[in-house]
Write a protein that holds these residues in place. Structure first.
Motif, mmCIF file in Angstrom:
data_model
loop_
_atom_site.group_PDB
_atom_site.id
_atom_site.type_symbol
_atom_site.label_atom_id
_atom_site.label_comp_id
_atom_site.label_asym_id
_atom_site.label_seq_id
_atom_site.Cartn_x
_atom_site.Cartn_y
_atom_site.Cartn_z
ATOM 1 N N VAL A 1 -94.702 52.669 94.435
ATOM 2 C CA VAL A 1 -94.065 51.367 94.227
ATOM 3 C C VAL A 1 -94.678 50.639 93.025
ATOM 4 N N GLU A 2 -95.966 50.855 92.789
ATOM 5 C CA GLU A 2 -96.613 50.218 91.632
ATOM 6 C C GLU A 2 -95.976 50.679 90.321
ATOM 7 N N GLN A 3 -95.560 51.938 90.272
ATOM 8 C CA GLN A 3 -94.889 52.450 89.086
ATOM 9 C C GLN A 3 -93.518 51.795 88.932
ATOM 10 N N HIS A 4 -92.820 51.592 90.018
ATOM 11 C CA HIS A 4 -91.533 50.884 89.966
ATOM 12 C C HIS A 4 -91.728 49.471 89.433
ATOM 13 N N HIS A 5 -92.745 48.794 89.925
ATOM 14 C CA HIS A 5 -93.001 47.429 89.467
ATOM 15 C C HIS A 5 -93.341 47.397 87.979
ATOM 16 N N ARG A 6 -94.121 48.362 87.544
ATOM 17 C CA ARG A 6 -94.458 48.442 86.114
ATOM 18 C C ARG A 6 -93.209 48.727 85.279
ATOM 19 N N LEU A 7 -92.337 49.619 85.766
ATOM 20 C CA LEU A 7 -91.073 49.902 85.067
ATOM 21 C C LEU A 7 -90.230 48.644 84.947
ATOM 22 N N ILE A 8 -90.116 47.908 86.028
ATOM 23 C CA ILE A 8 -89.323 46.672 86.010
ATOM 24 C C ILE A 8 -89.858 45.732 84.936
ATOM 25 N N ARG A 9 -91.162 45.549 84.920
ATOM 26 C CA ARG A 9 -91.782 44.625 83.956
ATOM 27 C C ARG A 9 -91.639 45.124 82.510
ATOM 28 N N GLU A 10 -91.996 46.384 82.274
ATOM 29 C CA GLU A 10 -92.046 46.866 80.893
ATOM 30 C C GLU A 10 -90.671 47.163 80.309
ATOM 31 N N MET A 11 -89.734 47.635 81.119
ATOM 32 C CA MET A 11 -88.374 47.844 80.606
ATOM 33 C C MET A 11 -87.714 46.502 80.313
ATOM 34 N N THR A 12 -87.944 45.517 81.178
ATOM 35 C CA THR A 12 -87.413 44.178 80.921
ATOM 36 C C THR A 12 -87.977 43.636 79.610
ATOM 37 N N ASP A 13 -89.277 43.793 79.421
ATOM 38 C CA ASP A 13 -89.909 43.313 78.188
ATOM 39 C C ASP A 13 -89.334 44.008 76.956
ATOM 40 N N ALA A 14 -89.100 45.319 77.046
ATOM 41 C CA ALA A 14 -88.555 46.062 75.905
ATOM 42 C C ALA A 14 -87.162 45.561 75.546
ATOM 43 N N VAL A 15 -86.311 45.385 76.540
ATOM 44 C CA VAL A 15 -84.945 44.917 76.280
ATOM 45 C C VAL A 15 -84.981 43.484 75.734
ATOM 46 N N ALA A 16 -85.808 42.638 76.311
ATOM 47 C CA ALA A 16 -85.912 41.249 75.839
ATOM 48 C C ALA A 16 -86.377 41.200 74.381
ATOM 49 N N ARG A 17 -87.342 42.032 74.054
ATOM 50 C CA ARG A 17 -87.875 42.053 72.681
ATOM 51 C C ARG A 17 -86.808 42.509 71.685
ATOM 52 N N VAL A 18 -86.131 43.605 71.997
ATOM 53 C CA VAL A 18 -85.138 44.151 71.070
ATOM 54 C C VAL A 18 -83.926 43.229 70.935
ATOM 55 N N LEU A 19 -83.459 42.684 72.052
ATOM 56 C CA LEU A 19 -82.272 41.827 71.997
ATOM 57 C C LEU A 19 -82.604 40.360 71.699
ATOM 58 N N GLU A 20 -83.910 40.084 71.539
ATOM 59 C CA GLU A 20 -84.379 38.743 71.196
ATOM 60 C C GLU A 20 -83.857 37.705 72.195
ATOM 61 N N MET A 21 -84.211 37.940 73.453
ATOM 62 C CA MET A 21 -83.780 37.019 74.506
ATOM 63 C C MET A 21 -84.902 36.850 75.524
ATOM 64 N N LYS A 22 -84.748 35.879 76.394
ATOM 65 C CA LYS A 22 -85.737 35.627 77.434
ATOM 66 C C LYS A 22 -85.602 36.686 78.534
ATOM 67 N N PRO A 23 -86.748 37.169 79.029
ATOM 68 C CA PRO A 23 -86.706 38.189 80.078
ATOM 69 C C PRO A 23 -85.967 37.743 81.344
#
Length: 144
Positions: free
Chosen positions: A85-107
């Motif tokens: 589950v810790e890996q799932h939580h990390r995926l949620i956080r880091e994938m959200t951050d990647a999309v937010a960074r690239v699309l220049e939007m708030k997570p």
């Protein structure tokens, strides 16, 4: 085997979408410790007339506020069962951050869903993942 689909509103520059594929692929591979050739990441664009924002088709709403304040990208991932589950939580956080960074939007505008699938219920080239994985492990053991 891991698959990731990022669904966005049509209209982002293609270079940005290509960067989204690259950044999401790298993030997914790093977090789950998988080689890039084992996963698939793709972007799906939805026509603004077919995407509801505030209950109204996006093509009618986009001029009322900044796109980054209205759009809600959706990330859907499919992984084989068994990851912590810790890996799932990390995926949620880091994938959200990647999309937010690239699309220049708030997570907080981004949504993510992880679907776990049993290896007997996921096919790769017409073979259940459980069978394919067992064959790969046996081949590696034979080479060792």
């Amino acid at each position: 085997m891991p698959a990731c689909n990022v669904i966005v509103l049509k209209g982002h520059p293609q270079e940005r979408l290509k960067r989204l594929v690259r950044d999401c692929s790298e993030t997914l591979a790093r977090v789950i410790d998988a080689p890039l050739d084992r996963l698939e990441v793709w972007v799906t664009e939805v026509e603004p007339a077919l995407w509801g924002l505030r209950g109204i088709p996006a093509d009618e709403v986009l001029g009322t506020a900044a796109r980054a304040e209205l759009e809600m990208p959706f990330i859907r991932m499919v992984l084989l069962q068994g990851r912590p589950v810790e890996q799932h939580h990390r995926l949620i956080r880091e994938m959200t951050d990647a999309v937010a960074r690239v699309l220049e939007m708030k997570p907080d505008r981004i949504r993510l869903q992880i679907d776990e699938v049993h290896p007997d219920r996921w096919g790769i080239g017409g073979v259940p993942a459980s069978v394919k994985r067992a064959a790969e492990l046996a081949a590696r053991a034979a080479q060792a």
